[in-house]
Design an enzyme around this catalytic site. Sequence first.
Site, mmCIF file in Angstrom:
data_model
loop_
_atom_site.group_PDB
_atom_site.id
_atom_site.type_symbol
_atom_site.label_atom_id
_atom_site.label_comp_id
_atom_site.label_asym_id
_atom_site.label_seq_id
_atom_site.Cartn_x
_atom_site.Cartn_y
_atom_site.Cartn_z
ATOM 1 N N SER A 91 -0.323 -2.072 6.462
ATOM 2 C CA SER A 91 -1.299 -1.006 6.605
ATOM 3 C C SER A 91 -2.603 -1.496 7.235
ATOM 4 C CB SER A 91 -1.524 -0.384 5.233
ATOM 5 O OG SER A 91 -1.899 0.945 5.395
ATOM 6 N N HIS A 101 5.054 4.784 2.507
ATOM 7 C CA HIS A 101 4.111 3.752 2.938
ATOM 8 C C HIS A 101 4.054 2.651 1.878
ATOM 9 C CE1 HIS A 101 0.561 2.544 5.174
ATOM 10 N NE2 HIS A 101 -0.124 2.457 4.052
#
Length: 372
Positions: A208, A349
């Site tokens: 990320s 995610h």
Amino acid sequence: QWEKKRRPELLRMFSEQEYGVTPQSTDIKVKYELVASNPKAMSGLATQKQVLFHFTGKNGKTHQALLLLYIPNGIKERVPVIVSYNFHGNQTTTLEDDVIPSPLNELMKSEGSEKWVRGEQASRWSYELALRHGYAVATMNYHDIFPDSPDLRKFSILPLLPEYKNDLREANEWGSIGVWAWGYSRIADYLEKEKWIDKNCMVVLGHSRLGKTALWAGVQDKRFKVVISNDSGCGGAALSKRVFGENIARITANFPHWFCPAFNIYSENEAAMPFDQHELLALVAPRHVYVASAEDDQWADPKGEYLSAYYAGQVYHLYNMQGLPSEKQPAIHQPLHYDIGYHIRSGKHDVTEYDWECYLDFCDKVFSAKKE
Ligand code: GCU
């Protein structure tokens, strides 16, 4: 032409207009202090070392950051290493109870939070898998280098620089992604000297915002031979000009400290950009870059991440290396391991054991090809 003209030109654009310029010399001295070690960590699988980095600026200011390193036992030669920041402290990456909490914990964690506790993010850290594969893993909490908030710059390493001002930022001044990337290089400095590490096999991996950081670190520091972006999205692997999921307006508004102020010019104005993120990935060539996406992570634009990895292939071709074969994104769980790597997995995610398996397979391929 690529190496003499276009690469430097692109590097300059990413520096001046997105991440900010990394100072040529920071005059920061670093000393390493081994504060703990355990030759039989992880039930004897690894030797664990915890190394406190003491930074001292020319102005006398100091700063500390704590590295956690696991080296596989029982291997007679130097081993490759995966370098990767963690989000909530070294102690959250494993249940091993001798891991010391990262120094800046107290500054970041809100009272009563269930985050930051021992082992809380262990599912993201497949240490055992990596160790059994013969890889060392080095991690540090990214807040140790720059606590991730625009108000906490004064607790970062920045005050050690003579030109530091707390309230004013030049248009091209590096943002926290740039500072974290600098930190990755300081970890590489240490690992190069570590007896059991093969300094020709250093991998940088990030998830990320730390995937954006891994890319920027890997572009600038050629000691990283494999550069891995896990779900890095906007400002990472994803193409900005698709304006899908997170865009520049949102990212610069929510995280004003991540990029240099000049990046704001492209807020609601991606079409005007003279560069895009596939060119960032291409700057890693002829070393190796790997991009991974998650199906439910639409905020990070999996398709834009794929296309970026695909278009970076043009530069790999200049080196007679193989990029991704088709503009069409592969199916879920069908990793593509050419000189550029890519996979998309199901789920959200995150970083999972599946991601680690793919990365280790890819790195094995890269490093064994080198030895032949
Ligand atoms: C937010 C941000 C992303 C970033 C992510 C993360 O979602 O919008 O750009 O990648 O945080 O770091 O987890």
